[in-house]
Design a protein around this motif. Sequence first.
Motif, PDB file in Angstrom:
ATOM      1  N   LYS A   1      -4.184  13.225  38.907  1.00  0.00           N
ATOM      2  CA  LYS A   1      -3.476  13.249  37.625  1.00  0.00           C
ATOM      3  C   LYS A   1      -4.448  13.173  36.457  1.00  0.00           C
ATOM      4  CE  LYS A   1      -0.218  10.603  34.815  1.00  0.00           C
ATOM      5  NZ  LYS A   1       0.703   9.456  34.764  1.00  0.00           N
ATOM      6  N   ASP A   2      -5.443  12.302  36.557  1.00  0.00           N
ATOM      7  CA  ASP A   2      -6.396  12.132  35.459  1.00  0.00           C
ATOM      8  C   ASP A   2      -7.099  13.435  35.118  1.00  0.00           C
ATOM      9  OD1 ASP A   2      -7.709  11.814  38.054  1.00  0.00           O
ATOM     10  OD2 ASP A   2      -9.497  11.194  36.952  1.00  0.00           O
ATOM     11  N   LEU A   3      -7.518  14.173  36.134  1.00  0.00           N
ATOM     12  CA  LEU A   3      -8.229  15.432  35.885  1.00  0.00           C
ATOM     13  C   LEU A   3      -7.282  16.546  35.455  1.00  0.00           C
ATOM     14  CD1 LEU A   3     -10.894  15.437  38.734  1.00  0.00           C
ATOM     15  CD2 LEU A   3     -11.176  14.803  36.325  1.00  0.00           C
ATOM     16  N   TRP A   4      -6.064  16.554  35.978  1.00  0.00           N
ATOM     17  CA  TRP A   4      -5.104  17.564  35.540  1.00  0.00           C
ATOM     18  C   TRP A   4      -4.758  17.371  34.060  1.00  0.00           C
ATOM     19  CZ3 TRP A   4      -4.851  21.981  37.545  1.00  0.00           C
ATOM     20  CH2 TRP A   4      -4.980  22.185  38.915  1.00  0.00           C
ATOM     21  N   LEU A   5      -4.606  16.128  33.630  1.00  0.00           N
ATOM     22  CA  LEU A   5      -4.333  15.874  32.206  1.00  0.00           C
ATOM     23  C   LEU A   5      -5.528  16.287  31.356  1.00  0.00           C
ATOM     24  CD1 LEU A   5      -2.490  12.435  32.438  1.00  0.00           C
ATOM     25  CD2 LEU A   5      -1.499  14.671  31.857  1.00  0.00           C
ATOM     26  N   ARG A   6      -6.713  16.000  31.832  1.00  0.00           N
ATOM     27  CA  ARG A   6      -7.938  16.420  31.132  1.00  0.00           C
ATOM     28  C   ARG A   6      -7.997  17.949  31.046  1.00  0.00           C
ATOM     29  NH1 ARG A   6     -13.985  14.353  32.875  1.00  0.00           N
ATOM     30  NH2 ARG A   6     -15.153  15.848  31.618  1.00  0.00           N
ATOM     31  N   PHE A   7      -7.696  18.608  32.155  1.00  0.00           N
ATOM     32  CA  PHE A   7      -7.667  20.071  32.172  1.00  0.00           C
ATOM     33  C   PHE A   7      -6.669  20.605  31.149  1.00  0.00           C
ATOM     34  CE2 PHE A   7      -5.133  23.688  33.560  1.00  0.00           C
ATOM     35  CZ  PHE A   7      -6.077  24.693  33.466  1.00  0.00           C
ATOM     36  N   LEU A   8      -5.447  20.088  31.173  1.00  0.00           N
ATOM     37  CA  LEU A   8      -4.404  20.591  30.273  1.00  0.00           C
ATOM     38  C   LEU A   8      -4.788  20.430  28.811  1.00  0.00           C
ATOM     39  CD1 LEU A   8      -1.273  19.409  32.251  1.00  0.00           C
ATOM     40  CD2 LEU A   8      -1.967  21.786  31.851  1.00  0.00           C
ATOM     41  N   ASN A   9      -5.466  19.335  28.473  1.00  0.00           N
ATOM     42  CA  ASN A   9      -5.921  19.134  27.094  1.00  0.00           C
ATOM     43  C   ASN A   9      -6.914  20.198  26.661  1.00  0.00           C
ATOM     44  OD1 ASN A   9      -4.353  16.934  26.332  1.00  0.00           O
ATOM     45  ND2 ASN A   9      -5.777  15.470  27.232  1.00  0.00           N
ATOM     46  N   ALA A  10      -7.794  20.610  27.557  1.00  0.00           N
ATOM     47  CA  ALA A  10      -8.783  21.648  27.229  1.00  0.00           C
ATOM     48  C   ALA A  10      -8.160  23.042  27.321  1.00  0.00           C
ATOM     49  CB  ALA A  10      -9.989  21.532  28.160  1.00  0.00           C
ATOM     50  N   TYR A  11      -7.315  23.248  28.298  1.00  0.00           N
ATOM     51  CA  TYR A  11      -6.676  24.537  28.550  1.00  0.00           C
ATOM     52  C   TYR A  11      -5.860  25.011  27.353  1.00  0.00           C
ATOM     53  CZ  TYR A  11      -3.372  27.744  30.934  1.00  0.00           C
ATOM     54  OH  TYR A  11      -2.596  28.807  31.316  1.00  0.00           O
ATOM     55  N   LYS A  12      -5.119  24.094  26.743  1.00  0.00           N
ATOM     56  CA  LYS A  12      -4.221  24.484  25.653  1.00  0.00           C
ATOM     57  C   LYS A  12      -4.973  24.919  24.388  1.00  0.00           C
ATOM     58  CE  LYS A  12      -3.605  19.798  23.884  1.00  0.00           C
ATOM     59  NZ  LYS A  12      -2.689  18.660  23.795  1.00  0.00           N
ATOM     60  N   LEU A  13      -6.260  24.680  24.334  1.00  0.00           N
ATOM     61  CA  LEU A  13      -7.054  25.033  23.154  1.00  0.00           C
ATOM     62  C   LEU A  13      -7.565  26.467  23.181  1.00  0.00           C
ATOM     63  CD1 LEU A  13      -9.214  21.783  22.893  1.00  0.00           C
ATOM     64  CD2 LEU A  13      -7.091  22.330  21.661  1.00  0.00           C
ATOM     65  N   HIS A  14      -7.352  27.154  24.302  1.00  0.00           N
ATOM     66  CA  HIS A  14      -7.925  28.493  24.472  1.00  0.00           C
ATOM     67  C   HIS A  14      -6.919  29.434  25.125  1.00  0.00           C
ATOM     68  CE1 HIS A  14     -11.762  26.750  23.413  1.00  0.00           C
ATOM     69  NE2 HIS A  14     -11.526  25.786  24.283  1.00  0.00           N
ATOM     70  N   GLN A  15      -7.277  30.703  25.191  1.00  0.00           N
ATOM     71  CA  GLN A  15      -6.508  31.711  25.910  1.00  0.00           C
ATOM     72  C   GLN A  15      -7.232  31.931  27.237  1.00  0.00           C
ATOM     73  OE1 GLN A  15      -5.770  35.192  23.375  1.00  0.00           O
ATOM     74  NE2 GLN A  15      -6.239  33.870  21.629  1.00  0.00           N
ATOM     75  N   VAL A  16      -6.696  31.330  28.284  1.00  0.00           N
ATOM     76  CA  VAL A  16      -7.409  31.261  29.557  1.00  0.00           C
ATOM     77  C   VAL A  16      -6.759  32.149  30.606  1.00  0.00           C
ATOM     78  CG1 VAL A  16      -8.205  29.728  31.398  1.00  0.00           C
ATOM     79  CG2 VAL A  16      -8.106  28.892  29.042  1.00  0.00           C
ATOM     80  N   LYS A  17      -7.610  32.870  31.308  1.00  0.00           N
ATOM     81  CA  LYS A  17      -7.198  33.695  32.444  1.00  0.00           C
ATOM     82  C   LYS A  17      -8.051  33.279  33.633  1.00  0.00           C
ATOM     83  CE  LYS A  17      -8.681  38.073  33.128  1.00  0.00           C
ATOM     84  NZ  LYS A  17      -8.883  39.495  32.888  1.00  0.00           N
ATOM     85  N   PHE A  18      -7.462  33.228  34.811  1.00  0.00           N
ATOM     86  CA  PHE A  18      -8.194  32.861  36.027  1.00  0.00           C
ATOM     87  C   PHE A  18      -8.398  34.074  36.918  1.00  0.00           C
ATOM     88  CE2 PHE A  18      -6.847  28.634  34.850  1.00  0.00           C
ATOM     89  CZ  PHE A  18      -7.883  27.831  35.295  1.00  0.00           C
ATOM     90  N   VAL A  19      -9.549  34.101  37.576  1.00  0.00           N
ATOM     91  CA  VAL A  19      -9.847  35.120  38.582  1.00  0.00           C
ATOM     92  C   VAL A  19     -10.361  34.394  39.818  1.00  0.00           C
ATOM     93  CG1 VAL A  19     -11.300  37.101  39.196  1.00  0.00           C
ATOM     94  CG2 VAL A  19     -10.404  36.879  36.854  1.00  0.00           C
TER      95      VAL A  19
END
Length: 157
Positions: free
Chosen positions: A95-113
């Motif tokens: 949970k701690d890392l997923w919340l950290r990820f979501l905080n950074a993710y929402k700041l950008h336009q992210v695509k995964f490959v």
Amino acid sequence: MIEIFTDGASSGNPGPGGYGVILRSGNHYKELADGFRLTTNNRMELLAVCAGLEALKSLNQQVTIFSDSKYVIDAVEKKWVFGWLKKGFAGKKNKDLWLRFLNAYKLHQVKFVWVKGHAGHPENERCDQLAVLAAKGKELKIDTVFEMENKINKTIL
């Protein structure tokens, strides 16, 4: 356009672990890595993505993240993580890392490959090298949340 290549490693799972990241945009290239004394592979895969996104200096960047982690990519691309968030991550790990990820993710336009691990992809291979070297380092950090949860679980069981 920014490309972020990531990989995580853990020897023993749980055991000593590390992550490796390459950030590339035009002529700019940067490598990041860090090691932890006790962690899991999934935590390092996710932490690599967090570290890559958090290293970006400007907001609202177009970012492509290359990872060999189905755990990370599927959770985001299939929108599982957003359901986990709504349910407070009940029964979910990291949970701690997923919340950290979501905080950074929402700041950008992210695509995964997704890239196949250990299949000769140059940047993925380099990230793997960085992660393994970091995990074997002498100054390993403490993955505090993991170690505390692990300690609590051992006490309860």
